[in-house]
Design an enzyme around this catalytic site. Structure first.
Site, mmCIF file in Angstrom:
data_model
loop_
_atom_site.group_PDB
_atom_site.id
_atom_site.type_symbol
_atom_site.label_atom_id
_atom_site.label_comp_id
_atom_site.label_asym_id
_atom_site.label_seq_id
_atom_site.Cartn_x
_atom_site.Cartn_y
_atom_site.Cartn_z
ATOM 1 C CD GLU A 150 -1.658 0.120 3.505
ATOM 2 O OE1 GLU A 150 -1.757 0.868 4.649
ATOM 3 O OE2 GLU A 150 -1.775 -1.051 3.800
ATOM 4 C CD GLN A 151 3.533 1.039 3.254
ATOM 5 O OE1 GLN A 151 2.565 0.715 2.669
ATOM 6 N NE2 GLN A 151 2.784 1.211 4.774
#
Length: 528
Positions: free
Chosen positions: A328-329
Protein backbone atom coordinates in the site's frame (compact mmCIF):
# COMPACT_ATOMS: atom_id res chain seq x y z
CA UNK A 1 12.70 35.74 -0.16
CA UNK A 2 14.11 32.61 1.45
CA UNK A 3 11.75 29.77 2.23
CA UNK A 4 14.15 28.28 4.78
CA UNK A 5 12.95 28.41 8.38
CA UNK A 6 13.59 26.45 11.57
CA UNK A 7 11.27 23.78 12.93
CA UNK A 8 10.27 26.11 15.76
CA UNK A 9 9.47 28.89 13.29
CA UNK A 10 7.36 26.41 11.34
CA UNK A 11 5.45 25.47 14.49
CA UNK A 12 4.74 29.16 15.14
CA UNK A 13 2.88 29.32 11.82
CA UNK A 14 0.20 26.82 12.88
CA UNK A 15 -2.95 28.73 13.86
CA UNK A 16 -5.38 27.63 16.54
CA UNK A 17 -8.17 25.32 15.29
CA UNK A 18 -6.35 24.59 12.03
CA UNK A 19 -6.81 21.41 9.99
CA UNK A 20 -3.31 19.98 9.53
CA UNK A 21 -2.47 17.12 7.18
CA UNK A 22 0.68 15.07 7.79
CA UNK A 23 2.27 12.76 5.22
CA UNK A 24 3.86 9.60 6.64
CA UNK A 25 3.43 5.88 7.30
CA UNK A 26 4.52 5.11 10.84
CA UNK A 27 8.25 5.99 10.75
CA UNK A 28 8.45 6.04 6.95
CA UNK A 29 8.48 9.62 5.72
CA UNK A 30 7.48 11.06 9.10
CA UNK A 31 8.21 14.83 9.46
CA UNK A 32 9.08 14.22 13.10
CA UNK A 33 11.14 17.36 13.68
CA UNK A 34 8.24 19.67 12.80
CA UNK A 35 5.74 17.64 14.85
CA UNK A 36 8.12 17.77 17.84
CA UNK A 37 8.39 21.54 17.47
CA UNK A 38 4.59 21.90 17.54
CA UNK A 39 4.55 19.93 20.78
CA UNK A 40 7.29 22.15 22.27
CA UNK A 41 5.40 25.30 21.30
CA UNK A 42 2.22 24.06 22.96
CA UNK A 43 4.13 23.21 26.12
CA UNK A 44 5.60 26.73 26.25
CA UNK A 45 2.66 28.83 24.97
CA UNK A 46 -0.46 26.62 25.15
CA UNK A 47 -0.78 27.18 21.39
CA UNK A 48 -1.74 26.03 18.84
CA UNK A 49 -5.02 24.78 20.30
CA UNK A 50 -7.85 22.67 18.98
CA UNK A 51 -6.11 21.16 15.95
CA UNK A 52 -7.68 18.64 13.60
CA UNK A 53 -5.05 16.39 12.04
CA UNK A 54 -5.32 14.14 8.99
CA UNK A 55 -3.01 11.14 8.61
CA UNK A 56 -3.82 9.08 5.51
CA UNK A 57 -1.69 6.18 6.71
CA UNK A 58 -0.11 6.91 10.11
CA UNK A 59 2.37 9.20 11.85
CA UNK A 60 4.99 7.72 14.14
CA UNK A 61 5.53 4.48 15.99
CA UNK A 62 6.60 3.11 19.36
CA UNK A 63 10.23 2.55 18.40
CA UNK A 64 11.86 5.96 18.27
CA UNK A 65 9.80 8.13 15.89
CA UNK A 66 7.02 9.61 18.00
CA UNK A 67 5.07 11.30 15.23
CA UNK A 68 1.53 12.02 16.40
CA UNK A 69 2.53 11.47 20.04
CA UNK A 70 4.42 14.79 19.94
CA UNK A 71 1.06 16.54 19.60
CA UNK A 72 -1.20 14.07 21.45
CA UNK A 73 -2.00 16.49 24.27
CA UNK A 74 -5.38 17.62 25.59
CA UNK A 75 -6.03 21.14 24.39
CA UNK A 76 -3.65 20.87 21.45
CA UNK A 77 -5.36 18.03 19.59
CA UNK A 78 -9.13 18.10 19.23
CA UNK A 79 -9.81 15.75 16.32
CA UNK A 80 -7.87 13.07 14.42
CA UNK A 81 -8.78 11.29 11.20
CA UNK A 82 -6.20 8.59 10.50
CA UNK A 83 -5.79 5.44 8.47
CA UNK A 84 -3.94 3.90 11.39
CA UNK A 85 -2.31 4.79 14.69
CA UNK A 86 0.93 3.85 16.48
CA UNK A 87 0.82 0.29 17.78
CA UNK A 88 3.07 -1.91 19.85
CA UNK A 89 3.31 -4.90 22.18
CA UNK A 90 0.62 -5.34 24.82
CA UNK A 91 3.31 -5.20 27.52
CA UNK A 92 4.29 -1.64 26.54
CA UNK A 93 2.66 1.51 27.85
CA UNK A 94 0.09 2.71 25.33
CA UNK A 95 1.11 5.68 23.17
CA UNK A 96 -0.27 9.05 24.30
CA UNK A 97 -2.73 9.17 21.40
CA UNK A 98 -4.30 5.88 22.54
CA UNK A 99 -4.64 7.20 26.10
CA UNK A 100 -6.44 10.25 24.73
CA UNK A 101 -8.73 8.09 22.59
CA UNK A 102 -9.59 5.83 25.53
CA UNK A 103 -10.31 8.82 27.79
CA UNK A 104 -12.52 10.50 25.15
CA UNK A 105 -10.17 13.50 25.11
CA UNK A 106 -10.06 13.63 21.31
CA UNK A 107 -12.50 12.89 18.49
CA UNK A 108 -10.77 9.95 16.83
CA UNK A 109 -11.71 8.28 13.56
CA UNK A 110 -10.19 5.34 11.69
CA UNK A 111 -10.82 6.06 8.01
CA UNK A 112 -9.45 3.73 5.31
CA UNK A 113 -6.20 5.14 3.95
CA UNK A 114 -7.31 5.20 0.33
CA UNK A 115 -10.47 7.12 1.20
CA UNK A 116 -8.43 9.69 3.14
CA UNK A 117 -6.24 10.21 0.08
CA UNK A 118 -9.38 10.54 -2.04
CA UNK A 119 -10.70 13.18 0.37
CA UNK A 120 -7.53 15.22 -0.16
CA UNK A 121 -7.90 15.11 -3.93
CA UNK A 122 -11.52 16.22 -3.66
CA UNK A 123 -10.53 19.10 -1.39
CA UNK A 124 -7.71 20.09 -3.76
CA UNK A 125 -10.16 20.32 -6.68
CA UNK A 126 -12.83 22.02 -4.50
CA UNK A 127 -15.26 19.18 -5.07
CA UNK A 128 -17.75 18.22 -2.35
CA UNK A 129 -16.42 14.85 -1.27
CA UNK A 130 -15.99 11.15 -1.96
CA UNK A 131 -18.67 8.69 -3.06
CA UNK A 132 -17.40 5.14 -2.60
CA UNK A 133 -18.50 1.58 -2.00
CA UNK A 134 -15.29 0.89 -0.08
CA UNK A 135 -16.28 0.16 3.51
CA UNK A 136 -19.89 -0.87 3.02
CA UNK A 137 -20.97 -3.29 5.77
CA UNK A 138 -17.72 -2.78 7.69
CA UNK A 139 -16.91 -0.59 10.69
CA UNK A 140 -16.65 2.26 8.16
CA UNK A 141 -20.38 2.07 7.46
CA UNK A 142 -22.39 4.48 9.68
CA UNK A 143 -24.86 1.66 10.34
CA UNK A 144 -22.03 0.02 12.27
CA UNK A 145 -19.40 2.40 13.72
CA UNK A 146 -19.05 5.07 11.04
CA UNK A 147 -15.24 5.06 11.54
CA UNK A 148 -15.65 6.39 15.10
CA UNK A 149 -13.12 5.12 17.65
CA UNK A 150 -14.78 6.52 20.77
CA UNK A 151 -18.01 8.09 22.00
CA UNK A 152 -16.81 11.62 21.35
CA UNK A 153 -16.31 10.81 17.68
CA UNK A 154 -19.54 8.81 17.38
CA UNK A 155 -21.49 11.95 18.27
CA UNK A 156 -20.06 13.74 15.21
CA UNK A 157 -20.37 11.49 12.13
CA UNK A 158 -17.92 11.86 9.22
CA UNK A 159 -19.66 9.50 6.76
CA UNK A 160 -23.21 9.07 5.46
CA UNK A 161 -25.06 6.47 3.38
CA UNK A 162 -26.28 8.02 0.12
CA UNK A 163 -28.45 6.73 -2.71
CA UNK A 164 -26.97 7.72 -6.07
CA UNK A 165 -28.35 6.57 -9.42
CA UNK A 166 -30.25 3.81 -7.64
CA UNK A 167 -27.22 2.40 -5.82
CA UNK A 168 -26.08 2.63 -2.22
CA UNK A 169 -22.82 4.50 -1.59
CA UNK A 170 -20.85 5.88 1.34
CA UNK A 171 -20.28 9.63 1.24
CA UNK A 172 -17.31 11.32 2.93
CA UNK A 173 -17.39 15.13 2.74
CA UNK A 174 -14.03 16.61 1.77
CA UNK A 175 -12.04 18.19 4.59
CA UNK A 176 -9.91 21.16 3.63
CA UNK A 177 -6.50 21.44 5.34
CA UNK A 178 -5.06 24.83 6.22
CA UNK A 179 -1.59 23.35 6.73
CA UNK A 180 0.22 20.47 5.02
CA UNK A 181 3.36 19.10 6.68
CA UNK A 182 5.16 16.88 4.20
CA UNK A 183 8.62 15.37 3.89
CA UNK A 184 11.23 14.83 1.19
CA UNK A 185 14.96 14.18 0.93
CA UNK A 186 16.08 17.34 -0.87
CA UNK A 187 14.65 20.82 -1.38
CA UNK A 188 16.23 23.44 -3.56
CA UNK A 189 16.07 27.11 -2.60
CA UNK A 190 12.82 27.53 -4.53
CA UNK A 191 11.12 24.68 -2.67
CA UNK A 192 11.23 22.00 -5.37
CA UNK A 193 11.28 18.59 -3.64
CA UNK A 194 12.99 15.34 -4.62
CA UNK A 195 12.81 11.98 -2.88
CA UNK A 196 16.16 10.24 -3.44
CA UNK A 197 16.35 8.58 -0.01
CA UNK A 198 12.63 8.01 0.56
CA UNK A 199 11.04 4.58 0.39
CA UNK A 200 7.65 5.84 -0.76
CA UNK A 201 5.63 8.79 -2.04
CA UNK A 202 3.06 9.02 0.74
CA UNK A 203 0.66 11.55 -0.74
CA UNK A 204 2.72 14.75 -0.38
CA UNK A 205 1.64 16.15 -3.74
CA UNK A 206 -2.05 15.54 -3.03
CA UNK A 207 -1.75 17.04 0.44
CA UNK A 208 0.20 20.05 -0.79
CA UNK A 209 -2.38 20.70 -3.50
CA UNK A 210 -5.25 20.43 -0.99
CA UNK A 211 -3.69 23.04 1.32
CA UNK A 212 -2.27 25.36 -1.37
CA UNK A 213 -5.40 25.45 -3.54
CA UNK A 214 -7.48 26.48 -0.53
CA UNK A 215 -5.22 29.29 0.64
CA UNK A 216 -3.27 27.27 3.19
CA UNK A 217 0.45 26.80 3.74
CA UNK A 218 2.77 23.90 2.92
CA UNK A 219 5.74 23.09 5.16
CA UNK A 220 8.32 20.64 3.82
CA UNK A 221 10.78 18.92 6.15
CA UNK A 222 13.87 17.75 4.25
CA UNK A 223 17.24 16.23 4.90
CA UNK A 224 19.25 18.72 2.85
CA UNK A 225 19.09 21.93 0.84
CA UNK A 226 20.32 22.37 -2.75
CA UNK A 227 21.00 25.40 -4.91
CA UNK A 228 18.08 26.52 -7.06
CA UNK A 229 18.17 25.05 -10.55
CA UNK A 230 20.32 22.03 -9.64
CA UNK A 231 17.54 19.43 -9.29
CA UNK A 232 16.55 17.43 -12.35
CA UNK A 233 12.97 18.36 -13.29
CA UNK A 234 11.87 14.76 -13.87
CA UNK A 235 12.93 13.92 -10.32
CA UNK A 236 10.98 16.77 -8.72
CA UNK A 237 7.82 15.23 -7.28
CA UNK A 238 6.43 18.31 -5.50
CA UNK A 239 7.12 21.59 -7.33
CA UNK A 240 8.28 24.65 -5.44
CA UNK A 241 5.19 26.65 -6.44
CA UNK A 242 3.29 24.59 -3.87
CA UNK A 243 5.85 24.81 -1.04
CA UNK A 244 5.87 27.82 1.27
CA UNK A 245 8.46 26.85 3.86
CA UNK A 246 11.41 24.47 4.14
CA UNK A 247 12.72 22.96 7.38
CA UNK A 248 16.07 21.19 7.14
CA UNK A 249 16.37 18.24 9.56
CA UNK A 250 19.60 16.37 8.67
CA UNK A 251 18.92 13.73 11.33
CA UNK A 252 15.62 12.55 9.84
CA UNK A 253 15.48 8.77 9.66
CA UNK A 254 14.49 6.93 6.51
CA UNK A 255 12.00 4.75 8.39
CA UNK A 256 11.60 3.07 11.76
CA UNK A 257 14.96 2.14 13.29
CA UNK A 258 16.59 2.78 9.92
CA UNK A 259 18.80 5.80 9.37
CA UNK A 260 19.33 5.06 5.69
CA UNK A 261 19.33 1.91 3.58
CA UNK A 262 19.78 2.63 -0.15
CA UNK A 263 17.97 -0.55 -1.29
CA UNK A 264 14.76 0.83 0.29
CA UNK A 265 14.90 3.90 -1.94
CA UNK A 266 15.86 1.88 -5.01
CA UNK A 267 19.40 3.22 -5.26
CA UNK A 268 20.98 -0.24 -5.11
CA UNK A 269 19.70 -3.83 -5.28
CA UNK A 270 20.53 -6.24 -2.49
CA UNK A 271 21.65 -9.78 -3.34
CA UNK A 272 18.82 -12.24 -2.74
CA UNK A 273 20.93 -14.26 -0.33
CA UNK A 274 21.13 -11.21 1.96
CA UNK A 275 17.47 -11.64 2.91
CA UNK A 276 17.03 -13.83 5.96
CA UNK A 277 14.58 -16.69 5.51
CA UNK A 278 12.22 -17.60 8.37
CA UNK A 279 13.29 -20.15 10.95
CA UNK A 280 11.46 -23.47 10.77
CA UNK A 281 8.45 -23.29 13.09
CA UNK A 282 4.65 -23.25 13.02
CA UNK A 283 4.57 -19.73 11.60
CA UNK A 284 6.75 -20.81 8.68
CA UNK A 285 4.45 -23.75 7.98
CA UNK A 286 1.48 -21.38 7.80
CA UNK A 287 3.40 -19.07 5.45
CA UNK A 288 4.28 -22.06 3.25
CA UNK A 289 0.63 -23.09 3.10
CA UNK A 290 -0.34 -19.54 2.13
CA UNK A 291 2.28 -19.67 -0.65
CA UNK A 292 0.53 -22.72 -2.12
CA UNK A 293 -2.39 -20.44 -2.97
CA UNK A 294 -0.29 -18.31 -5.32
CA UNK A 295 -0.22 -18.50 -9.09
CA UNK A 296 2.86 -17.58 -11.13
CA UNK A 297 2.48 -14.31 -13.00
CA UNK A 298 0.15 -12.74 -10.42
CA UNK A 299 0.29 -9.31 -8.81
CA UNK A 300 -0.15 -9.96 -5.09
CA UNK A 301 -0.71 -7.54 -2.23
CA UNK A 302 0.81 -8.44 1.12
CA UNK A 303 0.03 -7.30 4.64
CA UNK A 304 1.52 -7.44 8.12
CA UNK A 305 1.78 -10.65 10.14
CA UNK A 306 2.53 -14.21 9.07
CA UNK A 307 1.85 -13.42 5.41
CA UNK A 308 4.71 -10.89 5.40
CA UNK A 309 7.07 -13.90 5.40
CA UNK A 310 5.68 -15.39 2.20
CA UNK A 311 8.12 -13.44 -0.05
CA UNK A 312 10.98 -15.03 1.93
CA UNK A 313 9.45 -18.45 1.33
CA UNK A 314 9.55 -17.77 -2.42
CA UNK A 315 13.20 -16.72 -2.19
CA UNK A 316 14.04 -19.93 -0.32
CA UNK A 317 12.21 -21.97 -2.95
CA UNK A 318 13.98 -20.26 -5.85
CA UNK A 319 10.70 -18.68 -7.03
CA UNK A 320 11.43 -15.02 -6.37
CA UNK A 321 10.01 -12.92 -9.20
CA UNK A 322 7.31 -15.44 -10.13
CA UNK A 323 4.77 -13.12 -8.50
CA UNK A 324 4.96 -9.33 -8.23
CA UNK A 325 4.39 -7.96 -4.75
CA UNK A 326 2.40 -4.72 -4.38
CA UNK A 327 2.15 -2.92 -1.04
CA UNK A 328 0.00 0.00 0.00
CA UNK A 329 2.87 2.43 0.53
CA UNK A 330 3.57 2.12 -3.20
CA UNK A 331 6.36 -0.39 -3.86
CA UNK A 332 5.81 -2.69 -6.83
CA UNK A 333 8.00 -5.79 -7.05
CA UNK A 334 11.15 -6.51 -5.11
CA UNK A 335 11.07 -7.93 -1.58
CA UNK A 336 8.64 -6.42 0.96
CA UNK A 337 10.43 -5.92 4.26
CA UNK A 338 9.32 -7.11 7.68
CA UNK A 339 9.37 -6.03 11.32
CA UNK A 340 10.37 -2.39 11.85
CA UNK A 341 10.82 -1.78 8.13
CA UNK A 342 7.35 -3.02 7.20
CA UNK A 343 5.84 -0.82 4.49
CA UNK A 344 9.13 -0.62 2.63
CA UNK A 345 10.54 -2.93 -0.02
CA UNK A 346 14.04 -3.60 -1.23
CA UNK A 347 14.83 -4.03 -4.92
CA UNK A 348 11.46 -2.62 -6.04
CA UNK A 349 10.72 -2.42 -9.77
CA UNK A 350 8.73 0.77 -9.26
CA UNK A 351 7.52 3.00 -6.45
CA UNK A 352 4.03 4.25 -7.25
CA UNK A 353 2.62 7.20 -5.30
CA UNK A 354 0.56 5.69 -2.52
CA UNK A 355 -2.73 7.43 -3.48
CA UNK A 356 -2.56 5.82 -6.92
CA UNK A 357 -1.67 2.45 -5.45
CA UNK A 358 -4.92 2.71 -3.50
CA UNK A 359 -6.86 3.50 -6.67
CA UNK A 360 -5.42 0.25 -8.05
CA UNK A 361 -6.50 -1.61 -4.91
CA UNK A 362 -9.96 -0.11 -4.54
CA UNK A 363 -10.97 -1.28 -8.02
CA UNK A 364 -9.51 -4.78 -7.55
CA UNK A 365 -6.86 -4.33 -10.21
CA UNK A 366 -4.56 -6.90 -8.62
CA UNK A 367 -4.87 -10.71 -8.45
CA UNK A 368 -4.71 -11.64 -4.77
CA UNK A 369 -4.07 -10.34 -1.27
CA UNK A 370 -2.36 -12.09 1.65
CA UNK A 371 -3.54 -10.67 4.97
CA UNK A 372 -3.86 -11.51 8.66
CA UNK A 373 -6.81 -11.85 11.02
CA UNK A 374 -7.49 -11.18 14.68
CA UNK A 375 -10.99 -12.68 14.64
CA UNK A 376 -13.22 -14.58 12.21
CA UNK A 377 -16.95 -14.96 12.75
CA UNK A 378 -19.76 -17.21 11.56
CA UNK A 379 -20.43 -14.95 8.58
CA UNK A 380 -16.80 -15.16 7.47
CA UNK A 381 -16.20 -11.55 8.48
CA UNK A 382 -12.73 -10.62 9.71
CA UNK A 383 -11.53 -8.18 12.36
CA UNK A 384 -8.01 -6.77 12.12
CA UNK A 385 -8.67 -3.27 13.38
CA UNK A 386 -9.90 -3.30 16.97
CA UNK A 387 -9.63 -5.27 20.20
CA UNK A 388 -11.15 -3.32 23.08
CA UNK A 389 -9.13 -5.25 25.66
CA UNK A 390 -5.82 -4.34 23.95
CA UNK A 391 -6.48 -1.29 21.75
CA UNK A 392 -2.90 -0.14 21.17
CA UNK A 393 -1.85 -3.61 19.99
CA UNK A 394 -3.90 -2.93 16.85
CA UNK A 395 -3.00 -0.02 14.62
CA UNK A 396 -6.40 0.32 12.99
CA UNK A 397 -7.28 -0.75 9.48
CA UNK A 398 -4.86 1.31 7.39
CA UNK A 399 -5.44 0.23 3.81
CA UNK A 400 -7.06 -3.11 4.72
CA UNK A 401 -10.61 -2.01 3.84
CA UNK A 402 -9.53 -0.44 0.54
CA UNK A 403 -7.60 -3.60 -0.39
CA UNK A 404 -10.30 -6.13 0.52
CA UNK A 405 -13.28 -4.20 -0.88
CA UNK A 406 -13.04 -5.74 -4.37
CA UNK A 407 -10.06 -8.10 -4.18
CA UNK A 408 -10.61 -11.15 -6.38
CA UNK A 409 -8.86 -13.53 -3.96
CA UNK A 410 -7.93 -13.04 -0.31
CA UNK A 411 -5.94 -15.44 1.86
CA UNK A 412 -6.22 -14.61 5.56
CA UNK A 413 -3.68 -16.26 7.85
CA UNK A 414 -3.16 -16.57 11.58
CA UNK A 415 -3.29 -18.88 14.58
CA UNK A 416 -6.55 -20.68 15.33
CA UNK A 417 -6.52 -19.70 19.02
CA UNK A 418 -4.47 -17.02 20.74
CA UNK A 419 -1.90 -18.18 23.28
CA UNK A 420 -1.73 -21.86 22.35
CA UNK A 421 1.63 -23.59 22.80
CA UNK A 422 2.44 -25.41 19.57
CA UNK A 423 5.25 -27.50 18.16
CA UNK A 424 6.12 -29.61 15.13
CA UNK A 425 7.08 -33.19 15.88
CA UNK A 426 7.68 -35.99 13.38
CA UNK A 427 6.06 -34.05 10.58
CA UNK A 428 2.88 -33.19 12.49
CA UNK A 429 1.44 -30.39 14.61
CA UNK A 430 1.48 -30.95 18.36
CA UNK A 431 -0.66 -28.83 20.70
CA UNK A 432 1.07 -28.77 24.07
CA UNK A 433 -1.36 -26.30 25.64
CA UNK A 434 -4.60 -24.98 24.24
CA UNK A 435 -4.99 -21.25 23.80
CA UNK A 436 -7.27 -19.34 26.15
CA UNK A 437 -8.62 -16.84 23.63
CA UNK A 438 -10.75 -18.02 20.74
CA UNK A 439 -10.23 -16.23 17.45
CA UNK A 440 -13.19 -17.88 15.75
CA UNK A 441 -16.07 -16.09 17.44
CA UNK A 442 -19.84 -15.85 16.87
CA UNK A 443 -19.52 -12.20 15.83
CA UNK A 444 -16.35 -10.14 15.41
CA UNK A 445 -15.94 -7.05 17.53
CA UNK A 446 -15.09 -4.89 14.51
CA UNK A 447 -15.97 -5.80 10.92
CA UNK A 448 -12.86 -4.96 8.88
CA UNK A 449 -13.88 -7.33 6.08
CA UNK A 450 -17.53 -8.22 5.47
CA UNK A 451 -18.07 -11.89 4.77
CA UNK A 452 -21.59 -11.17 3.50
CA UNK A 453 -20.28 -8.75 0.87
CA UNK A 454 -17.50 -11.19 0.03
CA UNK A 455 -20.08 -13.88 -0.76
CA UNK A 456 -22.31 -11.43 -2.66
CA UNK A 457 -19.38 -10.28 -4.81
CA UNK A 458 -18.10 -13.80 -5.47
CA UNK A 459 -14.73 -13.15 -3.80
CA UNK A 460 -12.48 -16.19 -3.28
CA UNK A 461 -11.82 -16.19 0.48
CA UNK A 462 -9.47 -18.64 2.25
CA UNK A 463 -8.43 -18.77 5.92
CA UNK A 464 -5.15 -20.56 6.71
CA UNK A 465 -4.29 -21.59 10.27
CA UNK A 466 -1.86 -24.05 11.83
CA UNK A 467 -4.69 -26.57 12.31
CA UNK A 468 -6.76 -26.31 9.19
CA UNK A 469 -7.62 -24.42 6.04
CA UNK A 470 -11.13 -22.99 5.69
CA UNK A 471 -13.09 -21.45 2.83
CA UNK A 472 -15.95 -18.96 2.85
CA UNK A 473 -19.00 -20.43 1.15
CA UNK A 474 -22.56 -19.09 0.76
CA UNK A 475 -23.57 -21.54 3.52
CA UNK A 476 -20.83 -20.44 5.94
CA UNK A 477 -17.20 -21.09 6.85
CA UNK A 478 -16.11 -24.57 5.78
CA UNK A 479 -13.11 -26.65 6.86
CA UNK A 480 -11.54 -27.94 3.66
CA UNK A 481 -8.17 -29.21 4.86
CA UNK A 482 -6.74 -30.62 8.09
CA UNK A 483 -3.13 -30.48 9.25
CA UNK A 484 -1.35 -33.71 10.20
CA UNK A 485 -1.53 -34.36 13.94
CA UNK A 486 -4.76 -32.37 14.34
CA UNK A 487 -8.00 -33.99 15.46
CA UNK A 488 -10.96 -32.46 13.65
CA UNK A 489 -13.45 -32.69 16.53
CA UNK A 490 -11.16 -31.89 19.46
CA UNK A 491 -8.77 -29.32 17.97
CA UNK A 492 -10.94 -27.54 15.40
CA UNK A 493 -14.70 -27.94 15.76
CA UNK A 494 -14.71 -27.85 19.58
CA UNK A 495 -12.38 -24.84 19.63
CA UNK A 496 -14.45 -22.68 17.27
CA UNK A 497 -16.98 -20.26 18.71
CA UNK A 498 -19.55 -21.16 16.08
CA UNK A 499 -20.44 -24.30 14.08
CA UNK A 500 -18.07 -24.91 11.19
CA UNK A 501 -19.03 -26.75 8.04
CA UNK A 502 -16.79 -29.64 6.97
CA UNK A 503 -16.10 -30.46 3.33
CA UNK A 504 -17.15 -33.87 2.11
CA UNK A 505 -13.71 -34.26 0.50
CA UNK A 506 -11.69 -33.03 3.48
CA UNK A 507 -8.02 -32.96 2.46
CA UNK A 508 -4.79 -33.31 4.41
CA UNK A 509 -2.28 -30.47 4.34
CA UNK A 510 0.76 -31.65 2.36
CA UNK A 511 3.29 -33.43 4.59
CA UNK A 512 6.21 -31.70 2.85
CA UNK A 513 5.33 -28.44 4.61
CA UNK A 514 6.32 -29.90 7.97
CA UNK A 515 9.97 -30.71 7.18
CA UNK A 516 12.91 -28.35 7.50
CA UNK A 517 13.78 -28.61 3.80
CA UNK A 518 12.51 -26.81 0.67
CA UNK A 519 9.02 -27.93 -0.33
CA UNK A 520 9.26 -27.75 -4.13
CA UNK A 521 6.86 -24.83 -4.47
CA UNK A 522 4.99 -24.97 -7.79
CA UNK A 523 2.95 -21.71 -7.69
CA UNK A 524 0.03 -23.25 -9.52
CA UNK A 525 -2.57 -21.78 -7.16
CA UNK A 526 -4.15 -25.14 -6.42
CA UNK A 527 -3.45 -25.22 -2.68
CA UNK A 528 -3.03 -28.78 -1.46
Amino acid sequence: MSKLISADEAAALIPDHAVVTVSSSSGLGCPDAVLAAIGRRFEAEAHPRGLTTLHPIAAGDMWGIKGIDHIARPGLLARVLAGSYPSGPSSAEPPAIWRMIGADQVEAYNIPSGILFDMHREAAAKRPGVLTKVGLDTFVDPRRHGCAMNATAAAKPVVKVKDFEGEEWLYFPAITPQVAIIRATTADERGNLTYEHEGAFLGPLDQALAAHNNGGIVIAQVKRLAKAGTLKPQQVYVPGILVDHIVVAPEQMQTTQTVYEPAISGEIFRPLDSFETPAFDIGKVIARRVALELTAGSAVNIGFGISANVPRILIEEGRHGDVTWVIEQGAVGGVPLTDFQFGCASNAEAIVPSPYQFTYFQAGGFDASLLSFLEIDRFGSVNVSRLTARPHVTAGAGGFVDITARAKKIVFSGYFNAGAKLAIENGAVRIDKEGKVRKLVPEVEHVSFSGARGVAQGQDITYVTERCVMKLTPAGVMVTELAPGIDLERDVLAQAGFPLLVADDLKRTPDRLYCDTPIGLALDGRGA
